[in-house]
Design an enzyme around this catalytic site. Sequence first.
Site, mmCIF file in Angstrom:
data_model
loop_
_atom_site.group_PDB
_atom_site.id
_atom_site.type_symbol
_atom_site.label_atom_id
_atom_site.label_comp_id
_atom_site.label_asym_id
_atom_site.label_seq_id
_atom_site.Cartn_x
_atom_site.Cartn_y
_atom_site.Cartn_z
ATOM 1 N N ASP A 13 -4.881 20.990 -1.062
ATOM 2 C CA ASP A 13 -5.444 22.270 -0.461
ATOM 3 C C ASP A 13 -4.541 23.406 -0.690
ATOM 4 O O ASP A 13 -4.354 24.203 0.323
ATOM 5 C CB ASP A 13 -5.484 21.966 1.238
ATOM 6 C CG ASP A 13 -6.394 20.702 1.613
ATOM 7 O OD1 ASP A 13 -7.318 20.551 0.861
ATOM 8 O OD2 ASP A 13 -5.970 20.053 2.349
ATOM 9 N N LYS A 16 -5.978 25.285 -5.324
ATOM 10 C CA LYS A 16 -6.107 25.283 -6.932
ATOM 11 C C LYS A 16 -7.426 25.656 -7.667
ATOM 12 O O LYS A 16 -7.232 26.238 -8.661
ATOM 13 C CB LYS A 16 -6.254 23.472 -7.323
ATOM 14 C CG LYS A 16 -4.492 22.945 -7.019
ATOM 15 C CD LYS A 16 -4.666 21.585 -7.153
ATOM 16 C CE LYS A 16 -5.444 20.835 -5.985
ATOM 17 N NZ LYS A 16 -4.984 20.838 -4.683
ATOM 18 N N GLY A 40 -11.876 19.327 -2.455
ATOM 19 C CA GLY A 40 -12.694 20.406 -2.201
ATOM 20 C C GLY A 40 -12.026 21.709 -2.632
ATOM 21 O O GLY A 40 -11.350 22.109 -1.889
ATOM 22 N N HIS A 41 -12.433 22.112 -3.608
ATOM 23 C CA HIS A 41 -11.844 23.454 -4.392
ATOM 24 C C HIS A 41 -12.716 24.680 -3.852
ATOM 25 O O HIS A 41 -13.834 24.715 -4.383
ATOM 26 C CB HIS A 41 -11.741 23.091 -5.920
ATOM 27 C CG HIS A 41 -10.640 22.048 -6.167
ATOM 28 N ND1 HIS A 41 -10.202 21.694 -7.315
ATOM 29 C CD2 HIS A 41 -9.764 21.253 -5.346
ATOM 30 C CE1 HIS A 41 -9.275 20.844 -7.372
ATOM 31 N NE2 HIS A 41 -8.986 20.536 -6.137
ATOM 32 N N GLN A 226 -5.989 16.998 -5.264
ATOM 33 C CA GLN A 226 -5.085 16.539 -4.095
ATOM 34 C C GLN A 226 -3.750 17.287 -4.328
ATOM 35 O O GLN A 226 -3.650 18.246 -4.915
ATOM 36 C CB GLN A 226 -4.924 15.104 -3.985
ATOM 37 C CG GLN A 226 -6.296 14.493 -3.414
ATOM 38 C CD GLN A 226 -7.026 14.257 -4.414
ATOM 39 O OE1 GLN A 226 -7.125 13.682 -5.380
ATOM 40 N NE2 GLN A 226 -8.536 14.762 -4.112
#
Length: 429
Positions: A13, A16, A40-41, A226
């Site tokens: 988080d 990225k 979750g980007h 991650q």
Amino acid sequence: MKVDVLLGLQWGDEGKGKIVDVLTPDYDVIARFQGGPNAGHTLIFNGTKHVLHTIPSGVFHPDKQNVVGNGVVIDPVIFRKEIEALQARDVDPTANLCISKKAHLILPTHRLLDAASEHAKGKAKIGSTLKGIGPTYMDKTGRNGLRVGDLLSDQFAARYDALKQKHLGMLAAFGDDVPTPFSLEEAEAEWLDAVAFLKGLRLIDSEHFLNEALAAGKRILAEGAQGTMLDIDFGTYPFVTSSNTVTAGACTGLGIAPNRIGEVIGIFKAYCTRVGSGPFPTELDNAEGEALRQAGGEFGATTGRPRRTGWLDLPQLKYAAMINGATELAMMKSDVLSAFDTIQVCTHYLHDGERIDYLPFGINPDEVTPIYEEHPGWTEDLTEITEESELPQSLKDYTAMIERETGIPVSILSVGPDRKQTILRSGRK
Ligand code: IMP
């Protein structure tokens, strides 16, 4: 040509997706190398927020190629939904998206196994996203998995059924008390439908594709998911994900030789967060931590869970920079710390009565006590700043301190969630 790598130096988080999107104009190919829909980007531009789970973050640039590498695990249902959500916003990723035939498939029963395993662990649970990631990588290393390329075989239905039966046997071994978060029958129908959809996409031998692209002088950016502290080998085991999130993972997850790795851009927040269970030395389990959570909007992009928050941890950051061979750093969310008059930074740990500046084997509360140094904060609103020269002196000093401690330049400073709120500092190639 070399492959540059962009990855998280903390517990995920870090932001990225945003930085991949910002840097994509400098590259021809963006390739995801590990993880799956646990990621979750988040990308924000032109007033719209997009969250990507499996699709590389270069997808909003129509002239770029996006590759889902062999190290990624794919849930066809989530993958299809992601594509459809983009299409509903007039972005069609399918033309420039290709998927490794060697990427492994997440089955509905992998998700059931994830839920059963977490339930069985009770208080010791990992805090998994429950997307089936761990069981899928277990089948990969156990040599039972189904891969994207298997979709093209006429044996696929039989192999799917055999693996499902194996999983049902394993689920039975968990006993009567296993959670049933969804109906397998319905999930299976949706999955098989999505599998047919996936088959219609461009399925390739991505290791050849990427090496040929390199030979043709194309620029490739490998996008991690991650973060280093969630790496299966170097993270806070067992409270980790099931893949290698570090630079070495880009080699195995894409088929890129180690001597083809170029720059390694390590991303970190100006503070720390973590979702799920496991040690977090600088955690602020108090009102200050809550203030940080609110100021930073620290809620999971995939699960919506509140993230745990804490101060920057230099022994941890230096460890991550070492393992990854980071050559430049991107500091995210500096704007969030504007909510604090003073900022604490952990410079050392007290460990076995000694003051140390490295990460020991265990970093549980009974093993390390963080030692902090106080820094003046910057209470100015940073979110409108576009030039490095306009940054408050205390933020410049904070950044210089991190560069001194890590020996690595901070080449990117993010001052807000939007693509535009990014300062590329002088010296960035
Ligand atoms: P899993 O990968 O879903 O099994 O989750 C294992 C651990 O990694 C849990 O603590 C998750 O919260 C964490 N995790 C997995 N993916 C992400 C991510 O993309 N960002 C932050 N934490 C993650």
